[in-house]
Design a protein around this motif. Structure first.
Motif, PDB file in Angstrom:
ATOM      1  N   TYR A 440      -6.026  67.024 -11.355  1.00 56.55           N
ATOM      2  CA  TYR A 440      -6.310  65.712 -11.927  1.00 56.55           C
ATOM      3  C   TYR A 440      -7.062  65.867 -13.252  1.00 56.55           C
ATOM      4  N   SER A 519       5.597  56.123  -9.227  1.00 60.24           N
ATOM      5  CA  SER A 519       4.296  55.457  -9.364  1.00 60.24           C
ATOM      6  C   SER A 519       4.335  54.365 -10.426  1.00 60.24           C
ATOM      7  N   THR A 522       3.491  50.832  -9.335  1.00 59.03           N
ATOM      8  CA  THR A 522       2.135  50.339  -9.101  1.00 59.03           C
ATOM      9  C   THR A 522       1.287  50.464 -10.357  1.00 59.03           C
ATOM     10  N   LEU A 523       1.940  50.784 -11.454  1.00 54.99           N
ATOM     11  CA  LEU A 523       1.225  50.930 -12.724  1.00 54.99           C
ATOM     12  C   LEU A 523       0.472  49.639 -13.039  1.00 54.99           C
ATOM     13  N   GLU A 525      -1.979  48.383 -11.437  1.00 55.85           N
ATOM     14  CA  GLU A 525      -2.760  47.913 -10.292  1.00 55.85           C
ATOM     15  C   GLU A 525      -4.101  48.619 -10.289  1.00 55.85           C
ATOM     16  N   ASP A 528      -6.331  50.660 -13.672  1.00 61.58           N
ATOM     17  CA  ASP A 528      -6.285  51.988 -14.283  1.00 61.58           C
ATOM     18  C   ASP A 528      -5.405  51.990 -15.530  1.00 61.58           C
ATOM     19  N   PRO A 530      -2.664  53.805 -17.972  1.00 62.63           N
ATOM     20  CA  PRO A 530      -1.534  54.622 -17.534  1.00 62.63           C
ATOM     21  C   PRO A 530      -1.886  56.103 -17.367  1.00 62.63           C
ATOM     22  N   GLU A 532      -4.649  57.495 -16.508  1.00 61.31           N
ATOM     23  CA  GLU A 532      -5.395  57.667 -15.266  1.00 61.31           C
ATOM     24  C   GLU A 532      -4.448  57.603 -14.068  1.00 61.31           C
ATOM     25  N   HIS A 533      -3.617  56.608 -14.103  1.00 62.61           N
ATOM     26  CA  HIS A 533      -2.667  56.366 -13.026  1.00 62.61           C
ATOM     27  C   HIS A 533      -1.726  57.559 -12.847  1.00 62.61           C
ATOM     28  N   LYS A 536      -3.500  60.730 -11.536  1.00 60.50           N
ATOM     29  CA  LYS A 536      -3.761  60.670 -10.092  1.00 60.50           C
ATOM     30  C   LYS A 536      -2.501  60.973  -9.293  1.00 60.50           C
ATOM     31  N   SER A 537      -1.412  60.331  -9.670  1.00 60.86           N
ATOM     32  CA  SER A 537      -0.227  60.518  -8.832  1.00 60.86           C
ATOM     33  C   SER A 537       0.364  61.914  -9.040  1.00 60.86           C
ATOM     34  N   HIS A 573      -9.558  60.176  -5.581  1.00 66.43           N
ATOM     35  CA  HIS A 573      -9.647  58.923  -4.822  1.00 66.43           C
ATOM     36  C   HIS A 573     -11.028  58.716  -4.237  1.00 66.43           C
TER      37      HIS A 573
END
Ligand code: ADP
Ligand code: MG
Length: 593
Positions: A440, A519, A522-523, A525, A528, A530, A532-533, A536-537, A573
């Motif tokens: 991450y 993912s 859920t971008l 949501e 976050d 992009p 960051e999102h 994470k994924s 998380h």
């Protein structure tokens, strides 16, 4: 319009007989076709909420003289053909002279009309087919037909009607199909209490189409026009992603007549090739112009179906035209560019000074040593329930120091946790969570600041993508490149992945690519950004799994890298990555204190 005559019985014999009017939609179809045959520029259709109770079609076409208005309701009375030979020259939608008679027979029908030669119009009232009143009427040039109490004298037919919703749906399709096919006509359509549409004359097919279906894609709807072997095909095709689960949104017209044709539907579908999954049907408006002698509109009582003299040729011409038009959706030249050109994340050796063999196992030791910018710390800390930063700092120092000692063993417990002695106790690391934290932070660094190291694959991996994944890929392309992916579209539904992030094995890299693409759903949501999102994924799917055996070298590298991260305590998380167990606690539990 020429005068109406009653057809000679010999001609009548050549006409496909059968029931013309079986439901309200059939009435609308016949009346609309008559209006178009009369050269109207305005057609207004109105139906009651129970359409069998009342349907009115009004036009501004040629209209009829008093004499013709009376003849029009008679069976086999038509102005459109005279002889059986005319059947092979039909340019009009009607030709059998049956529709008005058939409708009048099963309803209360009122016909009001005026031709341009007459000063007054004529109104004819009929009940169950019998003319009951004829009168003069003042009205504009054109024709209005009002059909009420359909099937009042054939109750069995009435009982066969579907729900009024279903009848209205079918009836609406009739109007929409003709509105799409005749964009130069001003259409009005209303259904009592639910529908009231006004479609003024449109410039062309596309303008009308876009009223119904939108632009389809960035550069507009796909209009096509192609002629070969005496078959002229044209129309508008929906973008693949607009495809629906039913064929209801496909309109086929042959010489201006809306028809159903299995041949045309199959050619259309094949033209889309594998741009569409098996169970999706494209939106389409397909117009075929062909010598009337080469098409038989007389095969079906309601002329709903047509037969081409040369079905195979029509099929070929349409399929090729659609296929050619669909190439605009297959951008084969797109590439993620020159990934790997930057060397920001050049792999380095682990702190212990050993090399890690990449072959098949997890090359955690080749992770980069990028420091994570301090400006990111605040945001990260919010996600973690870690102690004060200072305490974390101190602890990391201690742990790193302990682990730095050469001979410290790291055990793996049930392929899930890593255990190691540290000063004053032991540490238990969750291997997946730890790796997730490492990846991450790496991913964030690459996404925010530059390009991740890419390992070039010896053999590019071809990955199948759904249309949604393909969209996501195009959207996320710059991010993926920074992560170290290098991919280019390959064929219509596939990408060739030529480079993957250097820090993880190929298999995991491909899995995480798909996860990152998924993912996109859920971008946004949780607020976050992009980067960051995606980080994470990516990390979650690229990280070593729980249940995977790690070699001593890999365990060591995982420890080293974890405690080199900015926030080693938790995964992205907020779950803990490690737990410390002190000697005091062990002593207490063993009753030593
Ligand atoms: P067909 O359309 O097969 O000729 P119809 O029963 O539908 O048979 O119509 C009979 C005749 O009535 C037509 O041939 C046409 O001359 C005349 N007619 C019907 N509707 C209209 C209209 N809306 N405007 C002008 N003439 C019409
Ligand atoms: Mg007709």
């Amino acid at each position: 319009m020429s005068r109406i005559r009653v057809l000679d019985p010999s001609v009548v014999g050549a006409i496909r007989a059968g029931e013309v009017v079986d439901r309200p939609a059939a009435v609308v179809k016949e009346l609309v076709e008559n209006a178009l045959d009369a050269g109207s520029t305005l057609v207004a259709v109105h139906a009651a909420s129970h359409p069998e109770r009342s349907i009115r079609v009004q036009d501004d076409g040629a209209g009829m003289s008093r004499e013709d208005a009376l003849l029009a309701l008679r069976r086999h009375a038509t102005s459109k053909i005279e002889s059986a030979e005319d059947l092979s020259r039909i340019r009009t939608l009607g030709f059998r002279g049956e529709a008005l008679a058939s409708i009048a027979e099963v309803s209360r029908l009122s016909l009001s009309t005026r031709s341009s030669e007459d000063l007054t119009g004529t109104q004819v009232e009929a009940l169950g087919g019998a003319t009951i009143q004829v009168s003069g009427v003042g009205r504009a040039v054109g024709t209005t037909v009002l059909v009420e109490d359909l099937f009042f004298n054939t109750p069995a037919r009435l009982r066969f009607l579907k729900s009024r919703e279903a009848e209205i749906r079918v009836l609406s399709r009739v109007v929409w199909n003709y509105a799409l096919t005749y964009p130069r006509v001003h259409w009005k359509f209303s259904v009592e209490g639910r529908e009231d549409t006004d479609l003024p004359e449109a410039r062309d097919l596309v303008e009308r189409w876009e009223v119904f279906y939108g632009r389809g894609s960035e550069d507009g709807s796909a209009e096509f026009d192609h002629e070969a072997g005496g078959v002229h095909v044209s129309g508008v095709l929906g973008a693949p992603e607009q495809a629906r689960a039913s064929r209801d949104y496909q309109t086929f017209a042959v010489n201006g007549r809306v028809v159903a044709s299995a041949t045309l539907a199959a050619a259309l579908r094949q033209g889309y090739g594998n741009l569409l999954p098996r169970d999706r049907y494209p939106l389409a408006l397909v117009l075929i112009e062909i010598d009337p002698a080469h098409v038989d509109a007389n095969v079906h009582p309601t002329k709903r179906e047509v037969r081409f003299r040369d079905e195979a040729r029509v099929f070929q011409v349409l399929r090729r035209a659609v296929d050619a038009s669909m190439r605009r959706y297959v951008p084969t030249g797109i590439s993620f560019g020159d990934a790997g050109a930057g060397t920001v994340g050049e792999p380095v050796q682990g702190q212990g000074g050993y090399q890690v063999d990449r072959g098949g196992s997890y090359p955690v030791a080749t992770l980069t040593q990028n420091a994570v910018g301090t400006e990111t710390e605040g945001a990260l800390q919010l996600a973690l329930e870690a102690g004060p930063a200072e305490a974390g700092e101190r602890e990391r120092g201690d742990l790193a120091e302990s682990l730095g000692e050469p001979e410290i063993p790291i055990w793996q417990l049930h392929d899930r946790y890593l255990l190691a002695p540290i000063r004053g106790g032991m540490v238990i690391v969750d291997q997946h969570a730890a790796h997730e934290r490492i990846l991450y932070e790496d991913a964030r660094a690459h996404l925010y600041s530059g390009t991740g190291a890419s390992q070039v694959l010896l053999f590019p991996r071809v990955v199948d993508l759904s249309p949604a994944e393909l969209d996501a890929l195009l959207m996320m392309e710059p991010h993926l490149r920074r992560l170290g992916y290098e991919a280019s579209l390959f064929g219509e539904r596939q990408v060739a992945v030529r480079g993957v992030p250097a820090s993880i094995p190929e298999e995991a890299a491909i899995d995480s690519l798909k996860a990152v693409l998924a993912s996109v759903d859920t971008l946004g949501e949780g607020g976050d950004p992009p980067e960051e999102h995606i980080a994470k994924s990516f990390a979650c799917h690229a990280a070593v799994r729980s249940g995977q055996a790690l070699s001593p070298v890999e365990r060591r590298a995982l420890f080293d890298r974890l405690f080199a991260t900015s926030l080693p305590h938790g995964d992205p998380h907020g779950r803990p990555t490690y737990v410390r167990v002190s000697m005091e606690e062990l002593d207490r539990r063993f009753g030593r204190r």
